[in-house]
Design a protein around this motif. Structure first.
Motif, short mmCIF file in Angstrom:
data_model
loop_
_atom_site.label_atom_id
_atom_site.label_comp_id
_atom_site.label_asym_id
_atom_site.label_seq_id
_atom_site.Cartn_x
_atom_site.Cartn_y
_atom_site.Cartn_z
N UNK A 142 0.83 -1.20 0.00
CA UNK A 142 0.00 0.00 0.00
C UNK A 142 0.86 1.25 0.00
N UNK A 169 1.00 3.90 -2.77
CA UNK A 169 0.63 5.27 -2.43
C UNK A 169 1.70 6.25 -2.88
N UNK A 195 -0.40 10.56 19.98
CA UNK A 195 -0.90 10.90 18.66
C UNK A 195 -0.27 10.08 17.55
N UNK A 196 1.05 9.83 17.69
CA UNK A 196 1.75 9.24 16.55
C UNK A 196 2.28 7.83 16.81
N UNK A 251 1.97 5.14 14.31
CA UNK A 251 2.46 5.37 12.94
C UNK A 251 3.97 5.54 12.90
N UNK A 256 7.25 6.45 5.24
CA UNK A 256 6.87 7.80 4.79
C UNK A 256 5.94 8.48 5.77
N UNK A 257 6.20 8.25 7.07
CA UNK A 257 5.45 8.96 8.09
C UNK A 257 6.37 10.03 8.64
N UNK A 258 5.96 11.26 8.52
CA UNK A 258 6.75 12.33 9.10
C UNK A 258 5.86 13.10 10.05
N UNK A 259 6.48 13.64 11.10
CA UNK A 259 5.67 14.20 12.17
C UNK A 259 6.02 15.65 12.51
N UNK A 260 7.20 16.03 12.07
CA UNK A 260 7.61 17.40 12.36
C UNK A 260 7.79 18.11 11.04
N UNK A 301 2.36 15.64 7.74
CA UNK A 301 2.98 15.73 9.06
C UNK A 301 2.24 16.75 9.94
N UNK A 302 2.61 16.78 11.19
CA UNK A 302 2.10 17.69 12.22
C UNK A 302 0.61 17.46 12.50
N UNK A 345 -7.15 14.28 11.63
CA UNK A 345 -7.16 15.19 12.78
C UNK A 345 -7.75 16.53 12.40
N UNK A 370 -3.77 10.26 -2.48
CA UNK A 370 -3.40 9.21 -3.45
C UNK A 370 -3.48 7.83 -2.80
N UNK A 371 -4.03 7.77 -1.57
CA UNK A 371 -4.13 6.46 -0.92
C UNK A 371 -5.28 5.65 -1.52
#
Lengths: 493, 144
Positions: free
Chosen positions: A282, A286, A439-440, A443, A448-452, B69-70, B75, B98-99
């Motif tokens: 996926x 994606x 929250x994260x 994930x 390809x998960x970015x948080x900042x 992100x963020x 959310x 695109x998912x």
């Protein structure tokens, strides 16, 4: 007249006796060992299926033609018995007129008389009893053999008295031999403690609520062998619906259960891998889709726009997309490599050596941020691992610690190892910006998960780290507090 | 009397700069009468929507990316739901991603805030139609 004279045939007239002898449903015979003459009663002929006189009445005929050759020994032993007490009863087979060989019981008595030595006796057809006996013996043999082979026995609890009866095979499973009788409580006490309440409850429910049960539990035999057993119970009810007894089986299912359990763990592993693969598919789709989508979008715009400036800008975006596509392909290669490198030989690697290498590679970044890096691998200096993985793990974590450093302070990293009986752990702590796990958390190790809002964030590092560690059977856990720091605990092996 | 067509205000929330550039560009090329607001994640958008200074320039329609992100798209919809009473106008929200993950698609379907799930790459004319269907009522929206 004595009592015996009243109740005996003594002194009866011979015709009366002959009638009696000839009419009872039993053969009576007599043999004079001196004259070699035999006498057979009418009943003797009758139980063999003949009319009186239809066959030759002689010892020779009896012994050679009627008596089954295999039983001659038995017959002789009984008729020539000289020991004390009554002569034994012999079971022999005789050829009947229409029914083939059938079983008879014969008893012989000797009597010395003035006119010779007599042997006489009675003959009874016991064929039906004998056949039934054989069938019963065979059935019991089958039953006990089935039980022995299947390692299954039967039990019964009598509800009013709460007494327990166990079959032989159950005692064999209990590894209790000799004269032992278990009551219900004792029988349950062999079940491992964590399963005892379940079994006790099942028995109670069967008696009080007529509920059947079928349980698989761990059991410890008298010789301390711990095995899986299955016990199944069915309540027997009376006309009023009250449980009067429980009947059940008790079976050693250790081999089946263990292979079932190991299969289940393989299934779980496969399921896990499957999920990861699907997730991976996926993610890839994606990510490739979003690049492909952008590319199509830009190409359309490029065609539709008329302004030269726009065209140039759009083309620069197309170049960026092309670079991103290459980068994504590179990430995919890395991930595929993890899978292909699993088979590679593990080596005894020294944490310090690899760590120093990685530090050297990242020297510029470390210096630029004035990072303080502490490492102590004395508890477990070495580990049997794939060197490239360990290097990659160090590089990802160290890079993250620097990339996500707290703006107000230089990074401080503590990296150390720990070892217990079975496992080697690597712990990596930083004082960076941390991450909101609520929250994260789920994930965090995703691709390809970015948080900042960090332009360098690719969302690939922790994904690869996790995959490398898990590929070698380890685990990775994270603990983090926003603005305080992050701690990774990795069970390497 | 001359009928003057009023501008629709559309908002695009996406961490992908190229997509935002392209989105704006196609609006321009297709001649869609729209004013575009753009934010690179949900948090920025929520902060804008909450700010009373921008109350006069709220969007009519929002296109929000899911994976950011963020603050991601999910959310964002939660936060949006909470501050909705402040707006004084109806704002439609479309998810744009695109998912192809069926979990994401179903989640979007079951989210009452999300009006529709638009799969990237987007069809320009479909998005143009959506924007054009939001004619602001007089008295609201930007007057530029």
């Amino acid at each position: 007249m004595s009592f015996f004279e009243h109740h005996n045939f003594f002194g009866e007239n011979p015709a009366h006796l002959a009638r009696l002898i000839n009419n009872i449903n039993t053969g009576v015979w007599e043999y004079n060992t001196v004259t070699k003459k035999a006498k057979w009663s009418d009943g003797f002929y009758a139980i063999l299926g003949y009319a009186p006189g239809e066959i030759e009445c002689s010892y020779h005929n009896f012994f050679e033609n009627l008596l089954y050759y295999h039983d001659k020994q038995t017959f002789l032993k009984a008729t020539h018995y000289t020991g004390p007490g009554a002569t034994p009863i012999a079971h022999i087979r005789l050829l009947t007129k229409a029914g083939g060989y059938q079983w008879f019981e014969t008893s012989a008595l000797k009597h010395d008389d003035g006119d010779g030595q007599f042997v006489y006796g009675v003959l009874n057809n016991i064929n039906n009893y004998k056949i039934a006996e054989f069938k019963a013996a065979q059935a019991e043999f089958m039953c006990s053999e089935t039980g022995r082979i299947a390692r299954v026995g039967g039990w019964e609890i009598d509800a009013p008295s709460m007494t327990l009866h166990l079959s032989r095979e159950i005692y064999n499973i209990y590894e209790l031999y000799g004269d032992v009788q278990l009551d219900i409580e004792e029988a349950i006490s062999f079940i491992e403690p964590q399963y005892r309440p379940v079994v006790t409850k099942a028995v109670e429910d069967a008696i009080n609520l007529s509920k059947p049960f079928d349980l698989e539990v761990l059991f410890k035999s008298a010789k301390n062998n711990v095995i899986w057993v299955r016990t199944k119970g069915l309540p027997i009810i009376d006309n009023y619906g009250n449980c009067i007894a429980i009947r059940g089986i008790f079976q050693d299912i250790d081999i089946i259960k263990k292979s079932g359990l190991s299969m289940q763990s393989s299934i779980n592993l496969l399921d896990d891998q499957n999920k990861r693969l699907q997730n991976f598919a996926y993610i890839v789709s994606h990510n490739l889709r979003s690049h492909a989508g952008n590319l199509k979008f830009m190409v359309n715009l490029f065609e539709e726009t008329k302004l030269e400036n726009d065209k140039q800008e759009i083309f620069s975006h197309i170049k960026t997309i092309s670079d991103s596509l290459s980068a994504t392909m590179g990430h995919l290669d890395e991930i595929v490599k993890i899978q292909s490198e699993i088979g590679k030989e593990r080596k005894l690697v020294t944490f310090r050596t690899i760590f120093d290498n990685v530090k050297a590679i990242l020297r510029a970044n470390i210096d630029a941020t004035a990072a303080q890096i502490n490492a102590d691998f004395s508890d477990a200096p070495q580990v049997n691992y794939i060197p490239a993985y360990l290097e990659s793990i160090f590089q990802n974590l160290l890079t993250n610690a620097i990339k996500y450093k707290h703006p107000d302070r230089p990074p401080v990293v503590n990296c150390y190892t720990q070892r217990d009986d079975k496992h080697t752990y690597l712990i990596f702590e930083d004082n960076g910006i941390g991450i909101d796990l609520k929250r994260y958390g789920d994930q965090l190790f995703g691709m390809y998960r970015t948080f900042h809002q960090n332009k360098d964030a690719k969302g690939i590092g922790l994904f690869i780290t996790r995959n490398q560690i898990e590929a070698l059977g380890g685990t990775i856990d994270i603990d983090s507090t926003v603005n305080v720091g992050t701690k990774f605990t990795m069970k390497l092996i | 009397m001359i009928f003057e067509r009023q501008m629709v205000t559309a908002c695009i929330i996406d961490d992908d700069d190229i997509f935002i550039y392209g989105f704006k560009k196609f609006i321009e090329i297709k001649g869609v009468f729209a004013h575009i607001l753009n934010f690179s994640n949900g948090k920025e958008a929520i902060e804008y929507l909450k700010n009373p200074n921008y109350a006069g320039n709220l969007p009519d329609v929002i296109f929000v990316d899911i994976n950011m992100p963020v603050m991601d798209g999910w959310e964002f919809t939660q936060n949006f739901e909470e501050i909705k009473p402040l707006f004084g106008k109806k704002i439609s929200v479309y998810a744009i991603s695109s998912s192809v993950d069926i979990k994401d698609i179903n989640r979007a379907k079951n989210n009452p805030v999300i009006k529709d799930y638009i799969l990237k790459p987007i069809s320009e004319s479909h998005v143009a139609d959506i924007i054009n269907s939001y004619q602001p009522r007089p008295g609201f929206g930007g007057l530029n």
